[in-house]
Design an enzyme around this catalytic site. Structure first.
Site, PDB file in Angstrom:
ATOM      1  N   CYS A   1      25.914  12.994  43.053  1.00 54.72           N
ATOM      2  CA  CYS A   1      26.303  13.521  44.358  1.00 54.72           C
ATOM      3  C   CYS A   1      26.391  12.413  45.383  1.00 54.72           C
ATOM      4  CB  CYS A   1      25.282  14.540  44.840  1.00 54.72           C
ATOM      5  SG  CYS A   1      25.077  15.904  43.704  1.00 54.72           S
TER       6      CYS A   1
ATOM      7  N   GLY B   1      31.100  13.152  43.479  1.00 55.91           N
ATOM      8  CA  GLY B   1      31.030  14.573  43.186  1.00 55.91           C
ATOM      9  C   GLY B   1      32.234  15.287  43.750  1.00 55.91           C
TER      10      GLY B   1
ATOM     11  N   ASN C   1      20.746  13.800  46.543  1.00 57.32           N
ATOM     12  CA  ASN C   1      21.365  13.155  45.382  1.00 57.32           C
ATOM     13  C   ASN C   1      20.248  12.784  44.417  1.00 57.32           C
ATOM     14  OD1 ASN C   1      22.774   9.867  44.726  1.00 57.32           O
ATOM     15  ND2 ASN C   1      23.000  11.745  43.564  1.00 57.32           N
ATOM     16  N   GLY C   2      20.418  13.181  43.171  1.00 56.72           N
ATOM     17  CA  GLY C   2      19.398  12.904  42.161  1.00 56.72           C
ATOM     18  C   GLY C   2      19.022  14.191  41.469  1.00 56.72           C
TER      19      GLY C   2
ATOM     20  N   TYR D   1      28.984   1.776  36.369  1.00 58.02           N
ATOM     21  CA  TYR D   1      30.069   2.749  36.336  1.00 58.02           C
ATOM     22  C   TYR D   1      30.183   3.647  37.567  1.00 58.02           C
ATOM     23  CZ  TYR D   1      32.238   7.259  35.244  1.00 58.02           C
ATOM     24  OH  TYR D   1      32.982   8.398  35.309  1.00 58.02           O
TER      25      TYR D   1
HETATM   26  P1  5GP Z   1      34.061   8.728  26.235  1.00 58.92           P
HETATM   27  O1  5GP Z   1      34.836   7.800  25.357  1.00 58.92           O
HETATM   28  O2  5GP Z   1      32.612   8.633  26.027  1.00 58.92           O
HETATM   29  O3  5GP Z   1      34.568  10.124  26.173  1.00 58.92           O
HETATM   30  O4  5GP Z   1      34.319   8.320  27.739  1.00 58.92           O
HETATM   31  C1  5GP Z   1      33.953   7.091  28.236  1.00 58.92           C
HETATM   32  C2  5GP Z   1      34.726   6.838  29.480  1.00 58.92           C
HETATM   33  O5  5GP Z   1      34.638   7.930  30.385  1.00 58.92           O
HETATM   34  C3  5GP Z   1      34.281   5.653  30.248  1.00 58.92           C
HETATM   35  O6  5GP Z   1      35.455   5.092  30.780  1.00 58.92           O
HETATM   36  C4  5GP Z   1      33.409   6.208  31.338  1.00 58.92           C
HETATM   37  O7  5GP Z   1      33.822   5.535  32.512  1.00 58.92           O
HETATM   38  C5  5GP Z   1      33.752   7.676  31.435  1.00 58.92           C
HETATM   39  N1  5GP Z   1      32.747   8.721  31.221  1.00 58.92           N
HETATM   40  C6  5GP Z   1      33.001   9.818  30.532  1.00 58.92           C
HETATM   41  N2  5GP Z   1      31.975  10.663  30.539  1.00 58.92           N
HETATM   42  C7  5GP Z   1      31.026  10.103  31.222  1.00 58.92           C
HETATM   43  C8  5GP Z   1      29.716  10.538  31.582  1.00 58.92           C
HETATM   44  O8  5GP Z   1      29.216  11.602  31.264  1.00 58.92           O
HETATM   45  N3  5GP Z   1      29.007   9.689  32.294  1.00 58.92           N
HETATM   46  C9  5GP Z   1      29.521   8.499  32.644  1.00 58.92           C
HETATM   47  N4  5GP Z   1      28.764   7.704  33.340  1.00 58.92           N
HETATM   48  N5  5GP Z   1      30.749   8.086  32.342  1.00 58.92           N
HETATM   49  C10 5GP Z   1      31.505   8.874  31.650  1.00 58.92           C
HETATM   50 MG    MG Z   2      36.181   5.165  32.686  1.00 59.48          MG
END
Ligand code: 5GP
Ligand code: MG
Ligand code: SF4
Length: 460
Positions: A1, A28, A102-103, A247
């Site tokens: 958030c 969010g 947030n959290g 990220y």
């Molecule tokens: P995946 O291959 O695991 O489906 O997706 C990875 C990509 O999606 C990465 O580019 C990441 O930036 C983003 N991503 C997808 N789902 C999540 C999530 O639940 N948490 C985070 N932090 N990034 C995610």
């Molecule tokens: Mg990504």
């Protein structure tokens, strides 16, 4: 958030909050809300949707006041419904409070029990509302705002960066581990006014200047008199979420005196030194993988190219609540550049692999566009554990690296090679004390104890 707060009687605080939330939209996209304080009176508007969908000029002009609290939400506890939108507004003996959180708390089962025993009427299903009610309970028991809030915070366990509006002033708070970020900005000079935001990009957009972070276990109290600081918790050990840096936070936000863009480029350089491979081009997965891809290219000497074009009007795929929506979201999002990819040996860099669904599709896309080899490089270690502190990384059985080795993932994603950044490399690149970060989703070493019952809900 995303959370935002401002105390500035001479400004249009609703409008500034709107812009602040606009810059925090990536944190969010489910709902947005603003509460303003006009003296003791609270004006509130919140709804499902993006900031730009929830507000317009007319709505904002009906939110007068000297102070405002804003929130953009994606649900980690509590379902995606309008009643769960924030700020949470609760009446107390000393007037109304508006709270943006947030959290994620980890002791909600116990907290809910405590609140219900005291005849508290919980309306929603969120941990954030419980915080607001816990404060109200302490106030109603005779405490003043500061003492009441501090007593309530001591009952919480988990991650909480809070912005709280009260008739007496605006409050910014971080949990003793400072898991989620929260920064203070200043606006104007005579008098100086204060702004709170999840990230510095929320300050930039309204021309506020970054002053400092709210510290772990600190409470700042902003009134007509200025800003006062209190350390409400005895034990403080910063455990900033490393995923914010890798990220989640915007690349133009500043942490530790540099933009996250610069940090992420450094991750890419480190990744190249750890796992170089012969290829013709390096591409990044837009947007989150781009800075690391540029760093990888710099350190390896392999030219950087854009191989995928992103439709910027599709929300972050992981925020969609269901797997079906997530999968169709991915197809809408990225299109390959055949001219760039055809006949090339490609290194594709991304920030993380969570479930592996995005990555698998991307590899297929690259091959269909003519890539002769696909080498995947990830600028973080394998995600093996779920987050209990407010990043929605799913339960452990959904995490591809929880049950599969790198060799098995290589096979499943159908890449020619796959390498992740080392855990040490990720932390050393911060230039900070490695002890000052949470990296539990890579290690399972949770800095705030998660009750067994809660753990069981997400761990295999
Ligand atoms: P995946 O291959 O695991 O489906 O997706 C990875 C990509 O999606 C990465 O580019 C990441 O930036 C983003 N991503 C997808 N789902 C999540 C999530 O639940 N948490 C985070 N932090 N990034 C995610
Ligand atoms: Mg990504
Ligand atoms: Fe961040 Fe991972 Fe820790 Fe959650 S478990 S707070 S995502 S580092």
């Amino acid at each position: 958030c995303g959370v935002f707060g401002i105390y500035a009687p001479e400004e249009d605080v609703a409008k500034l909050t709107y812009f602040g939330l606009y810059a925090l939209q990536h944190r969010g996209q489910e709902s947005a809300g603003i509460a303003t304080f006009e003296g003791e009176q609270v004006h509130l508007h919140k709804d499902m949707g993006l900031v730009s969908q929830v507000f317009n000029e007319g709505i904002l002009s009906n939110l007068p006041g000297q102070m405002a609290v804003g929130h953009t939400r994606y649900s980690t506890t509590g379902s995606s419904r309008k009643v769960n939108a924030q700020p949470a507004v609760v009446d107390t003996r000393l007037g109304t409070l508006a709270l943006a959180h947030n959290g994620n708390l980890v002791n909600t089962i116990q907290l809910r029990q405590e609140l219900l025993e005291n005849n508290c009427n919980l309306v929603t299903t969120t941990d954030s509302e419980m915080i607001a009610f816990a404060i109200a309970q302490e106030i109603d028991a005779g405490q003043n705002w500061l003492e009441g809030c501090i007593k309530a915070f001591s009952r919480l366990s988990g991650a909480f960066s809070l912005v709280i509006g009260t008739p007496a002033g605006l409050m910014g708070v971080r949990d003793p581990n400072g898991i989620r970020p929260l920064v203070i900005g200043t606006l104007g000079s005579d008098p100086v006014r204060y702004v709170l935001a999840s990230e510095t990009c929320g300050l930039d957009i309204i021309g506020a200047e970054y002053l400092r972070d709210v510290e772990p276990g600190e409470l700042v109290w902003i009134t007509q008199e200025g800003l006062a600081s209190y350390h409400w918790s005895q034990q403080q050990q910063r455990k900033l979420c490393i995923f914010e840096m890798i990220y989640f936070a915007r690349p133009d936000s500043v942490m530790h005196n540099e933009s996250l863009y610069t940090y992420r480029m450094r991750l890419g350089r480190q990744l190249a030194t750890e796992s170089i491979v012969d290829a013709d081009i390096v591409i990044g997965v837009p947007d989150s993988g781009i800075p690391a891809a540029i760093g990888f290219s710099q350190a390896s000497g392999i030219s950087y190219a854009e191989g995928l074009i992103k439709n910027r009007y599709v929300g972050r795929t992981f925020i969609q609540p269901t797997q079906t929506m997530r999968e169709s979201g991915i197809r809408m999002k990225l299109n390959p550049l055949k001219d760039v990819l055809n006949g090339k040996r490609v290194i594709i860099v991304d920030d993380s692999i969570v479930r592996g669904t995005t990555s698998r599709k991307l590899v297929k896309t690259l091959r269909e566009a003519g890539a002769t080899e696909v080498h995947m490089r990830i600028s973080s270690p394998p995600v093996t554990h779920p987050c209990f502190y407010g990043i929605d990384t799913d339960s452990q059985d959904q995490l591809i690296a929880a049950t599969k080795s790198v060799a098995e993932i290589t096979k499943q994603l159908e890449v020619d090679s796959l390498a992740y950044l080392s855990w040490e490399g990720m932390l050393l690149a911060t230039g900070e004390d490695p002890q000052s970060f949470c990296s539990a989703c890579f290690t399972g070493d949770y800095p705030v104890t998660v009750p067994e019952q809660v753990k069981a809900s997400k761990l295999i």
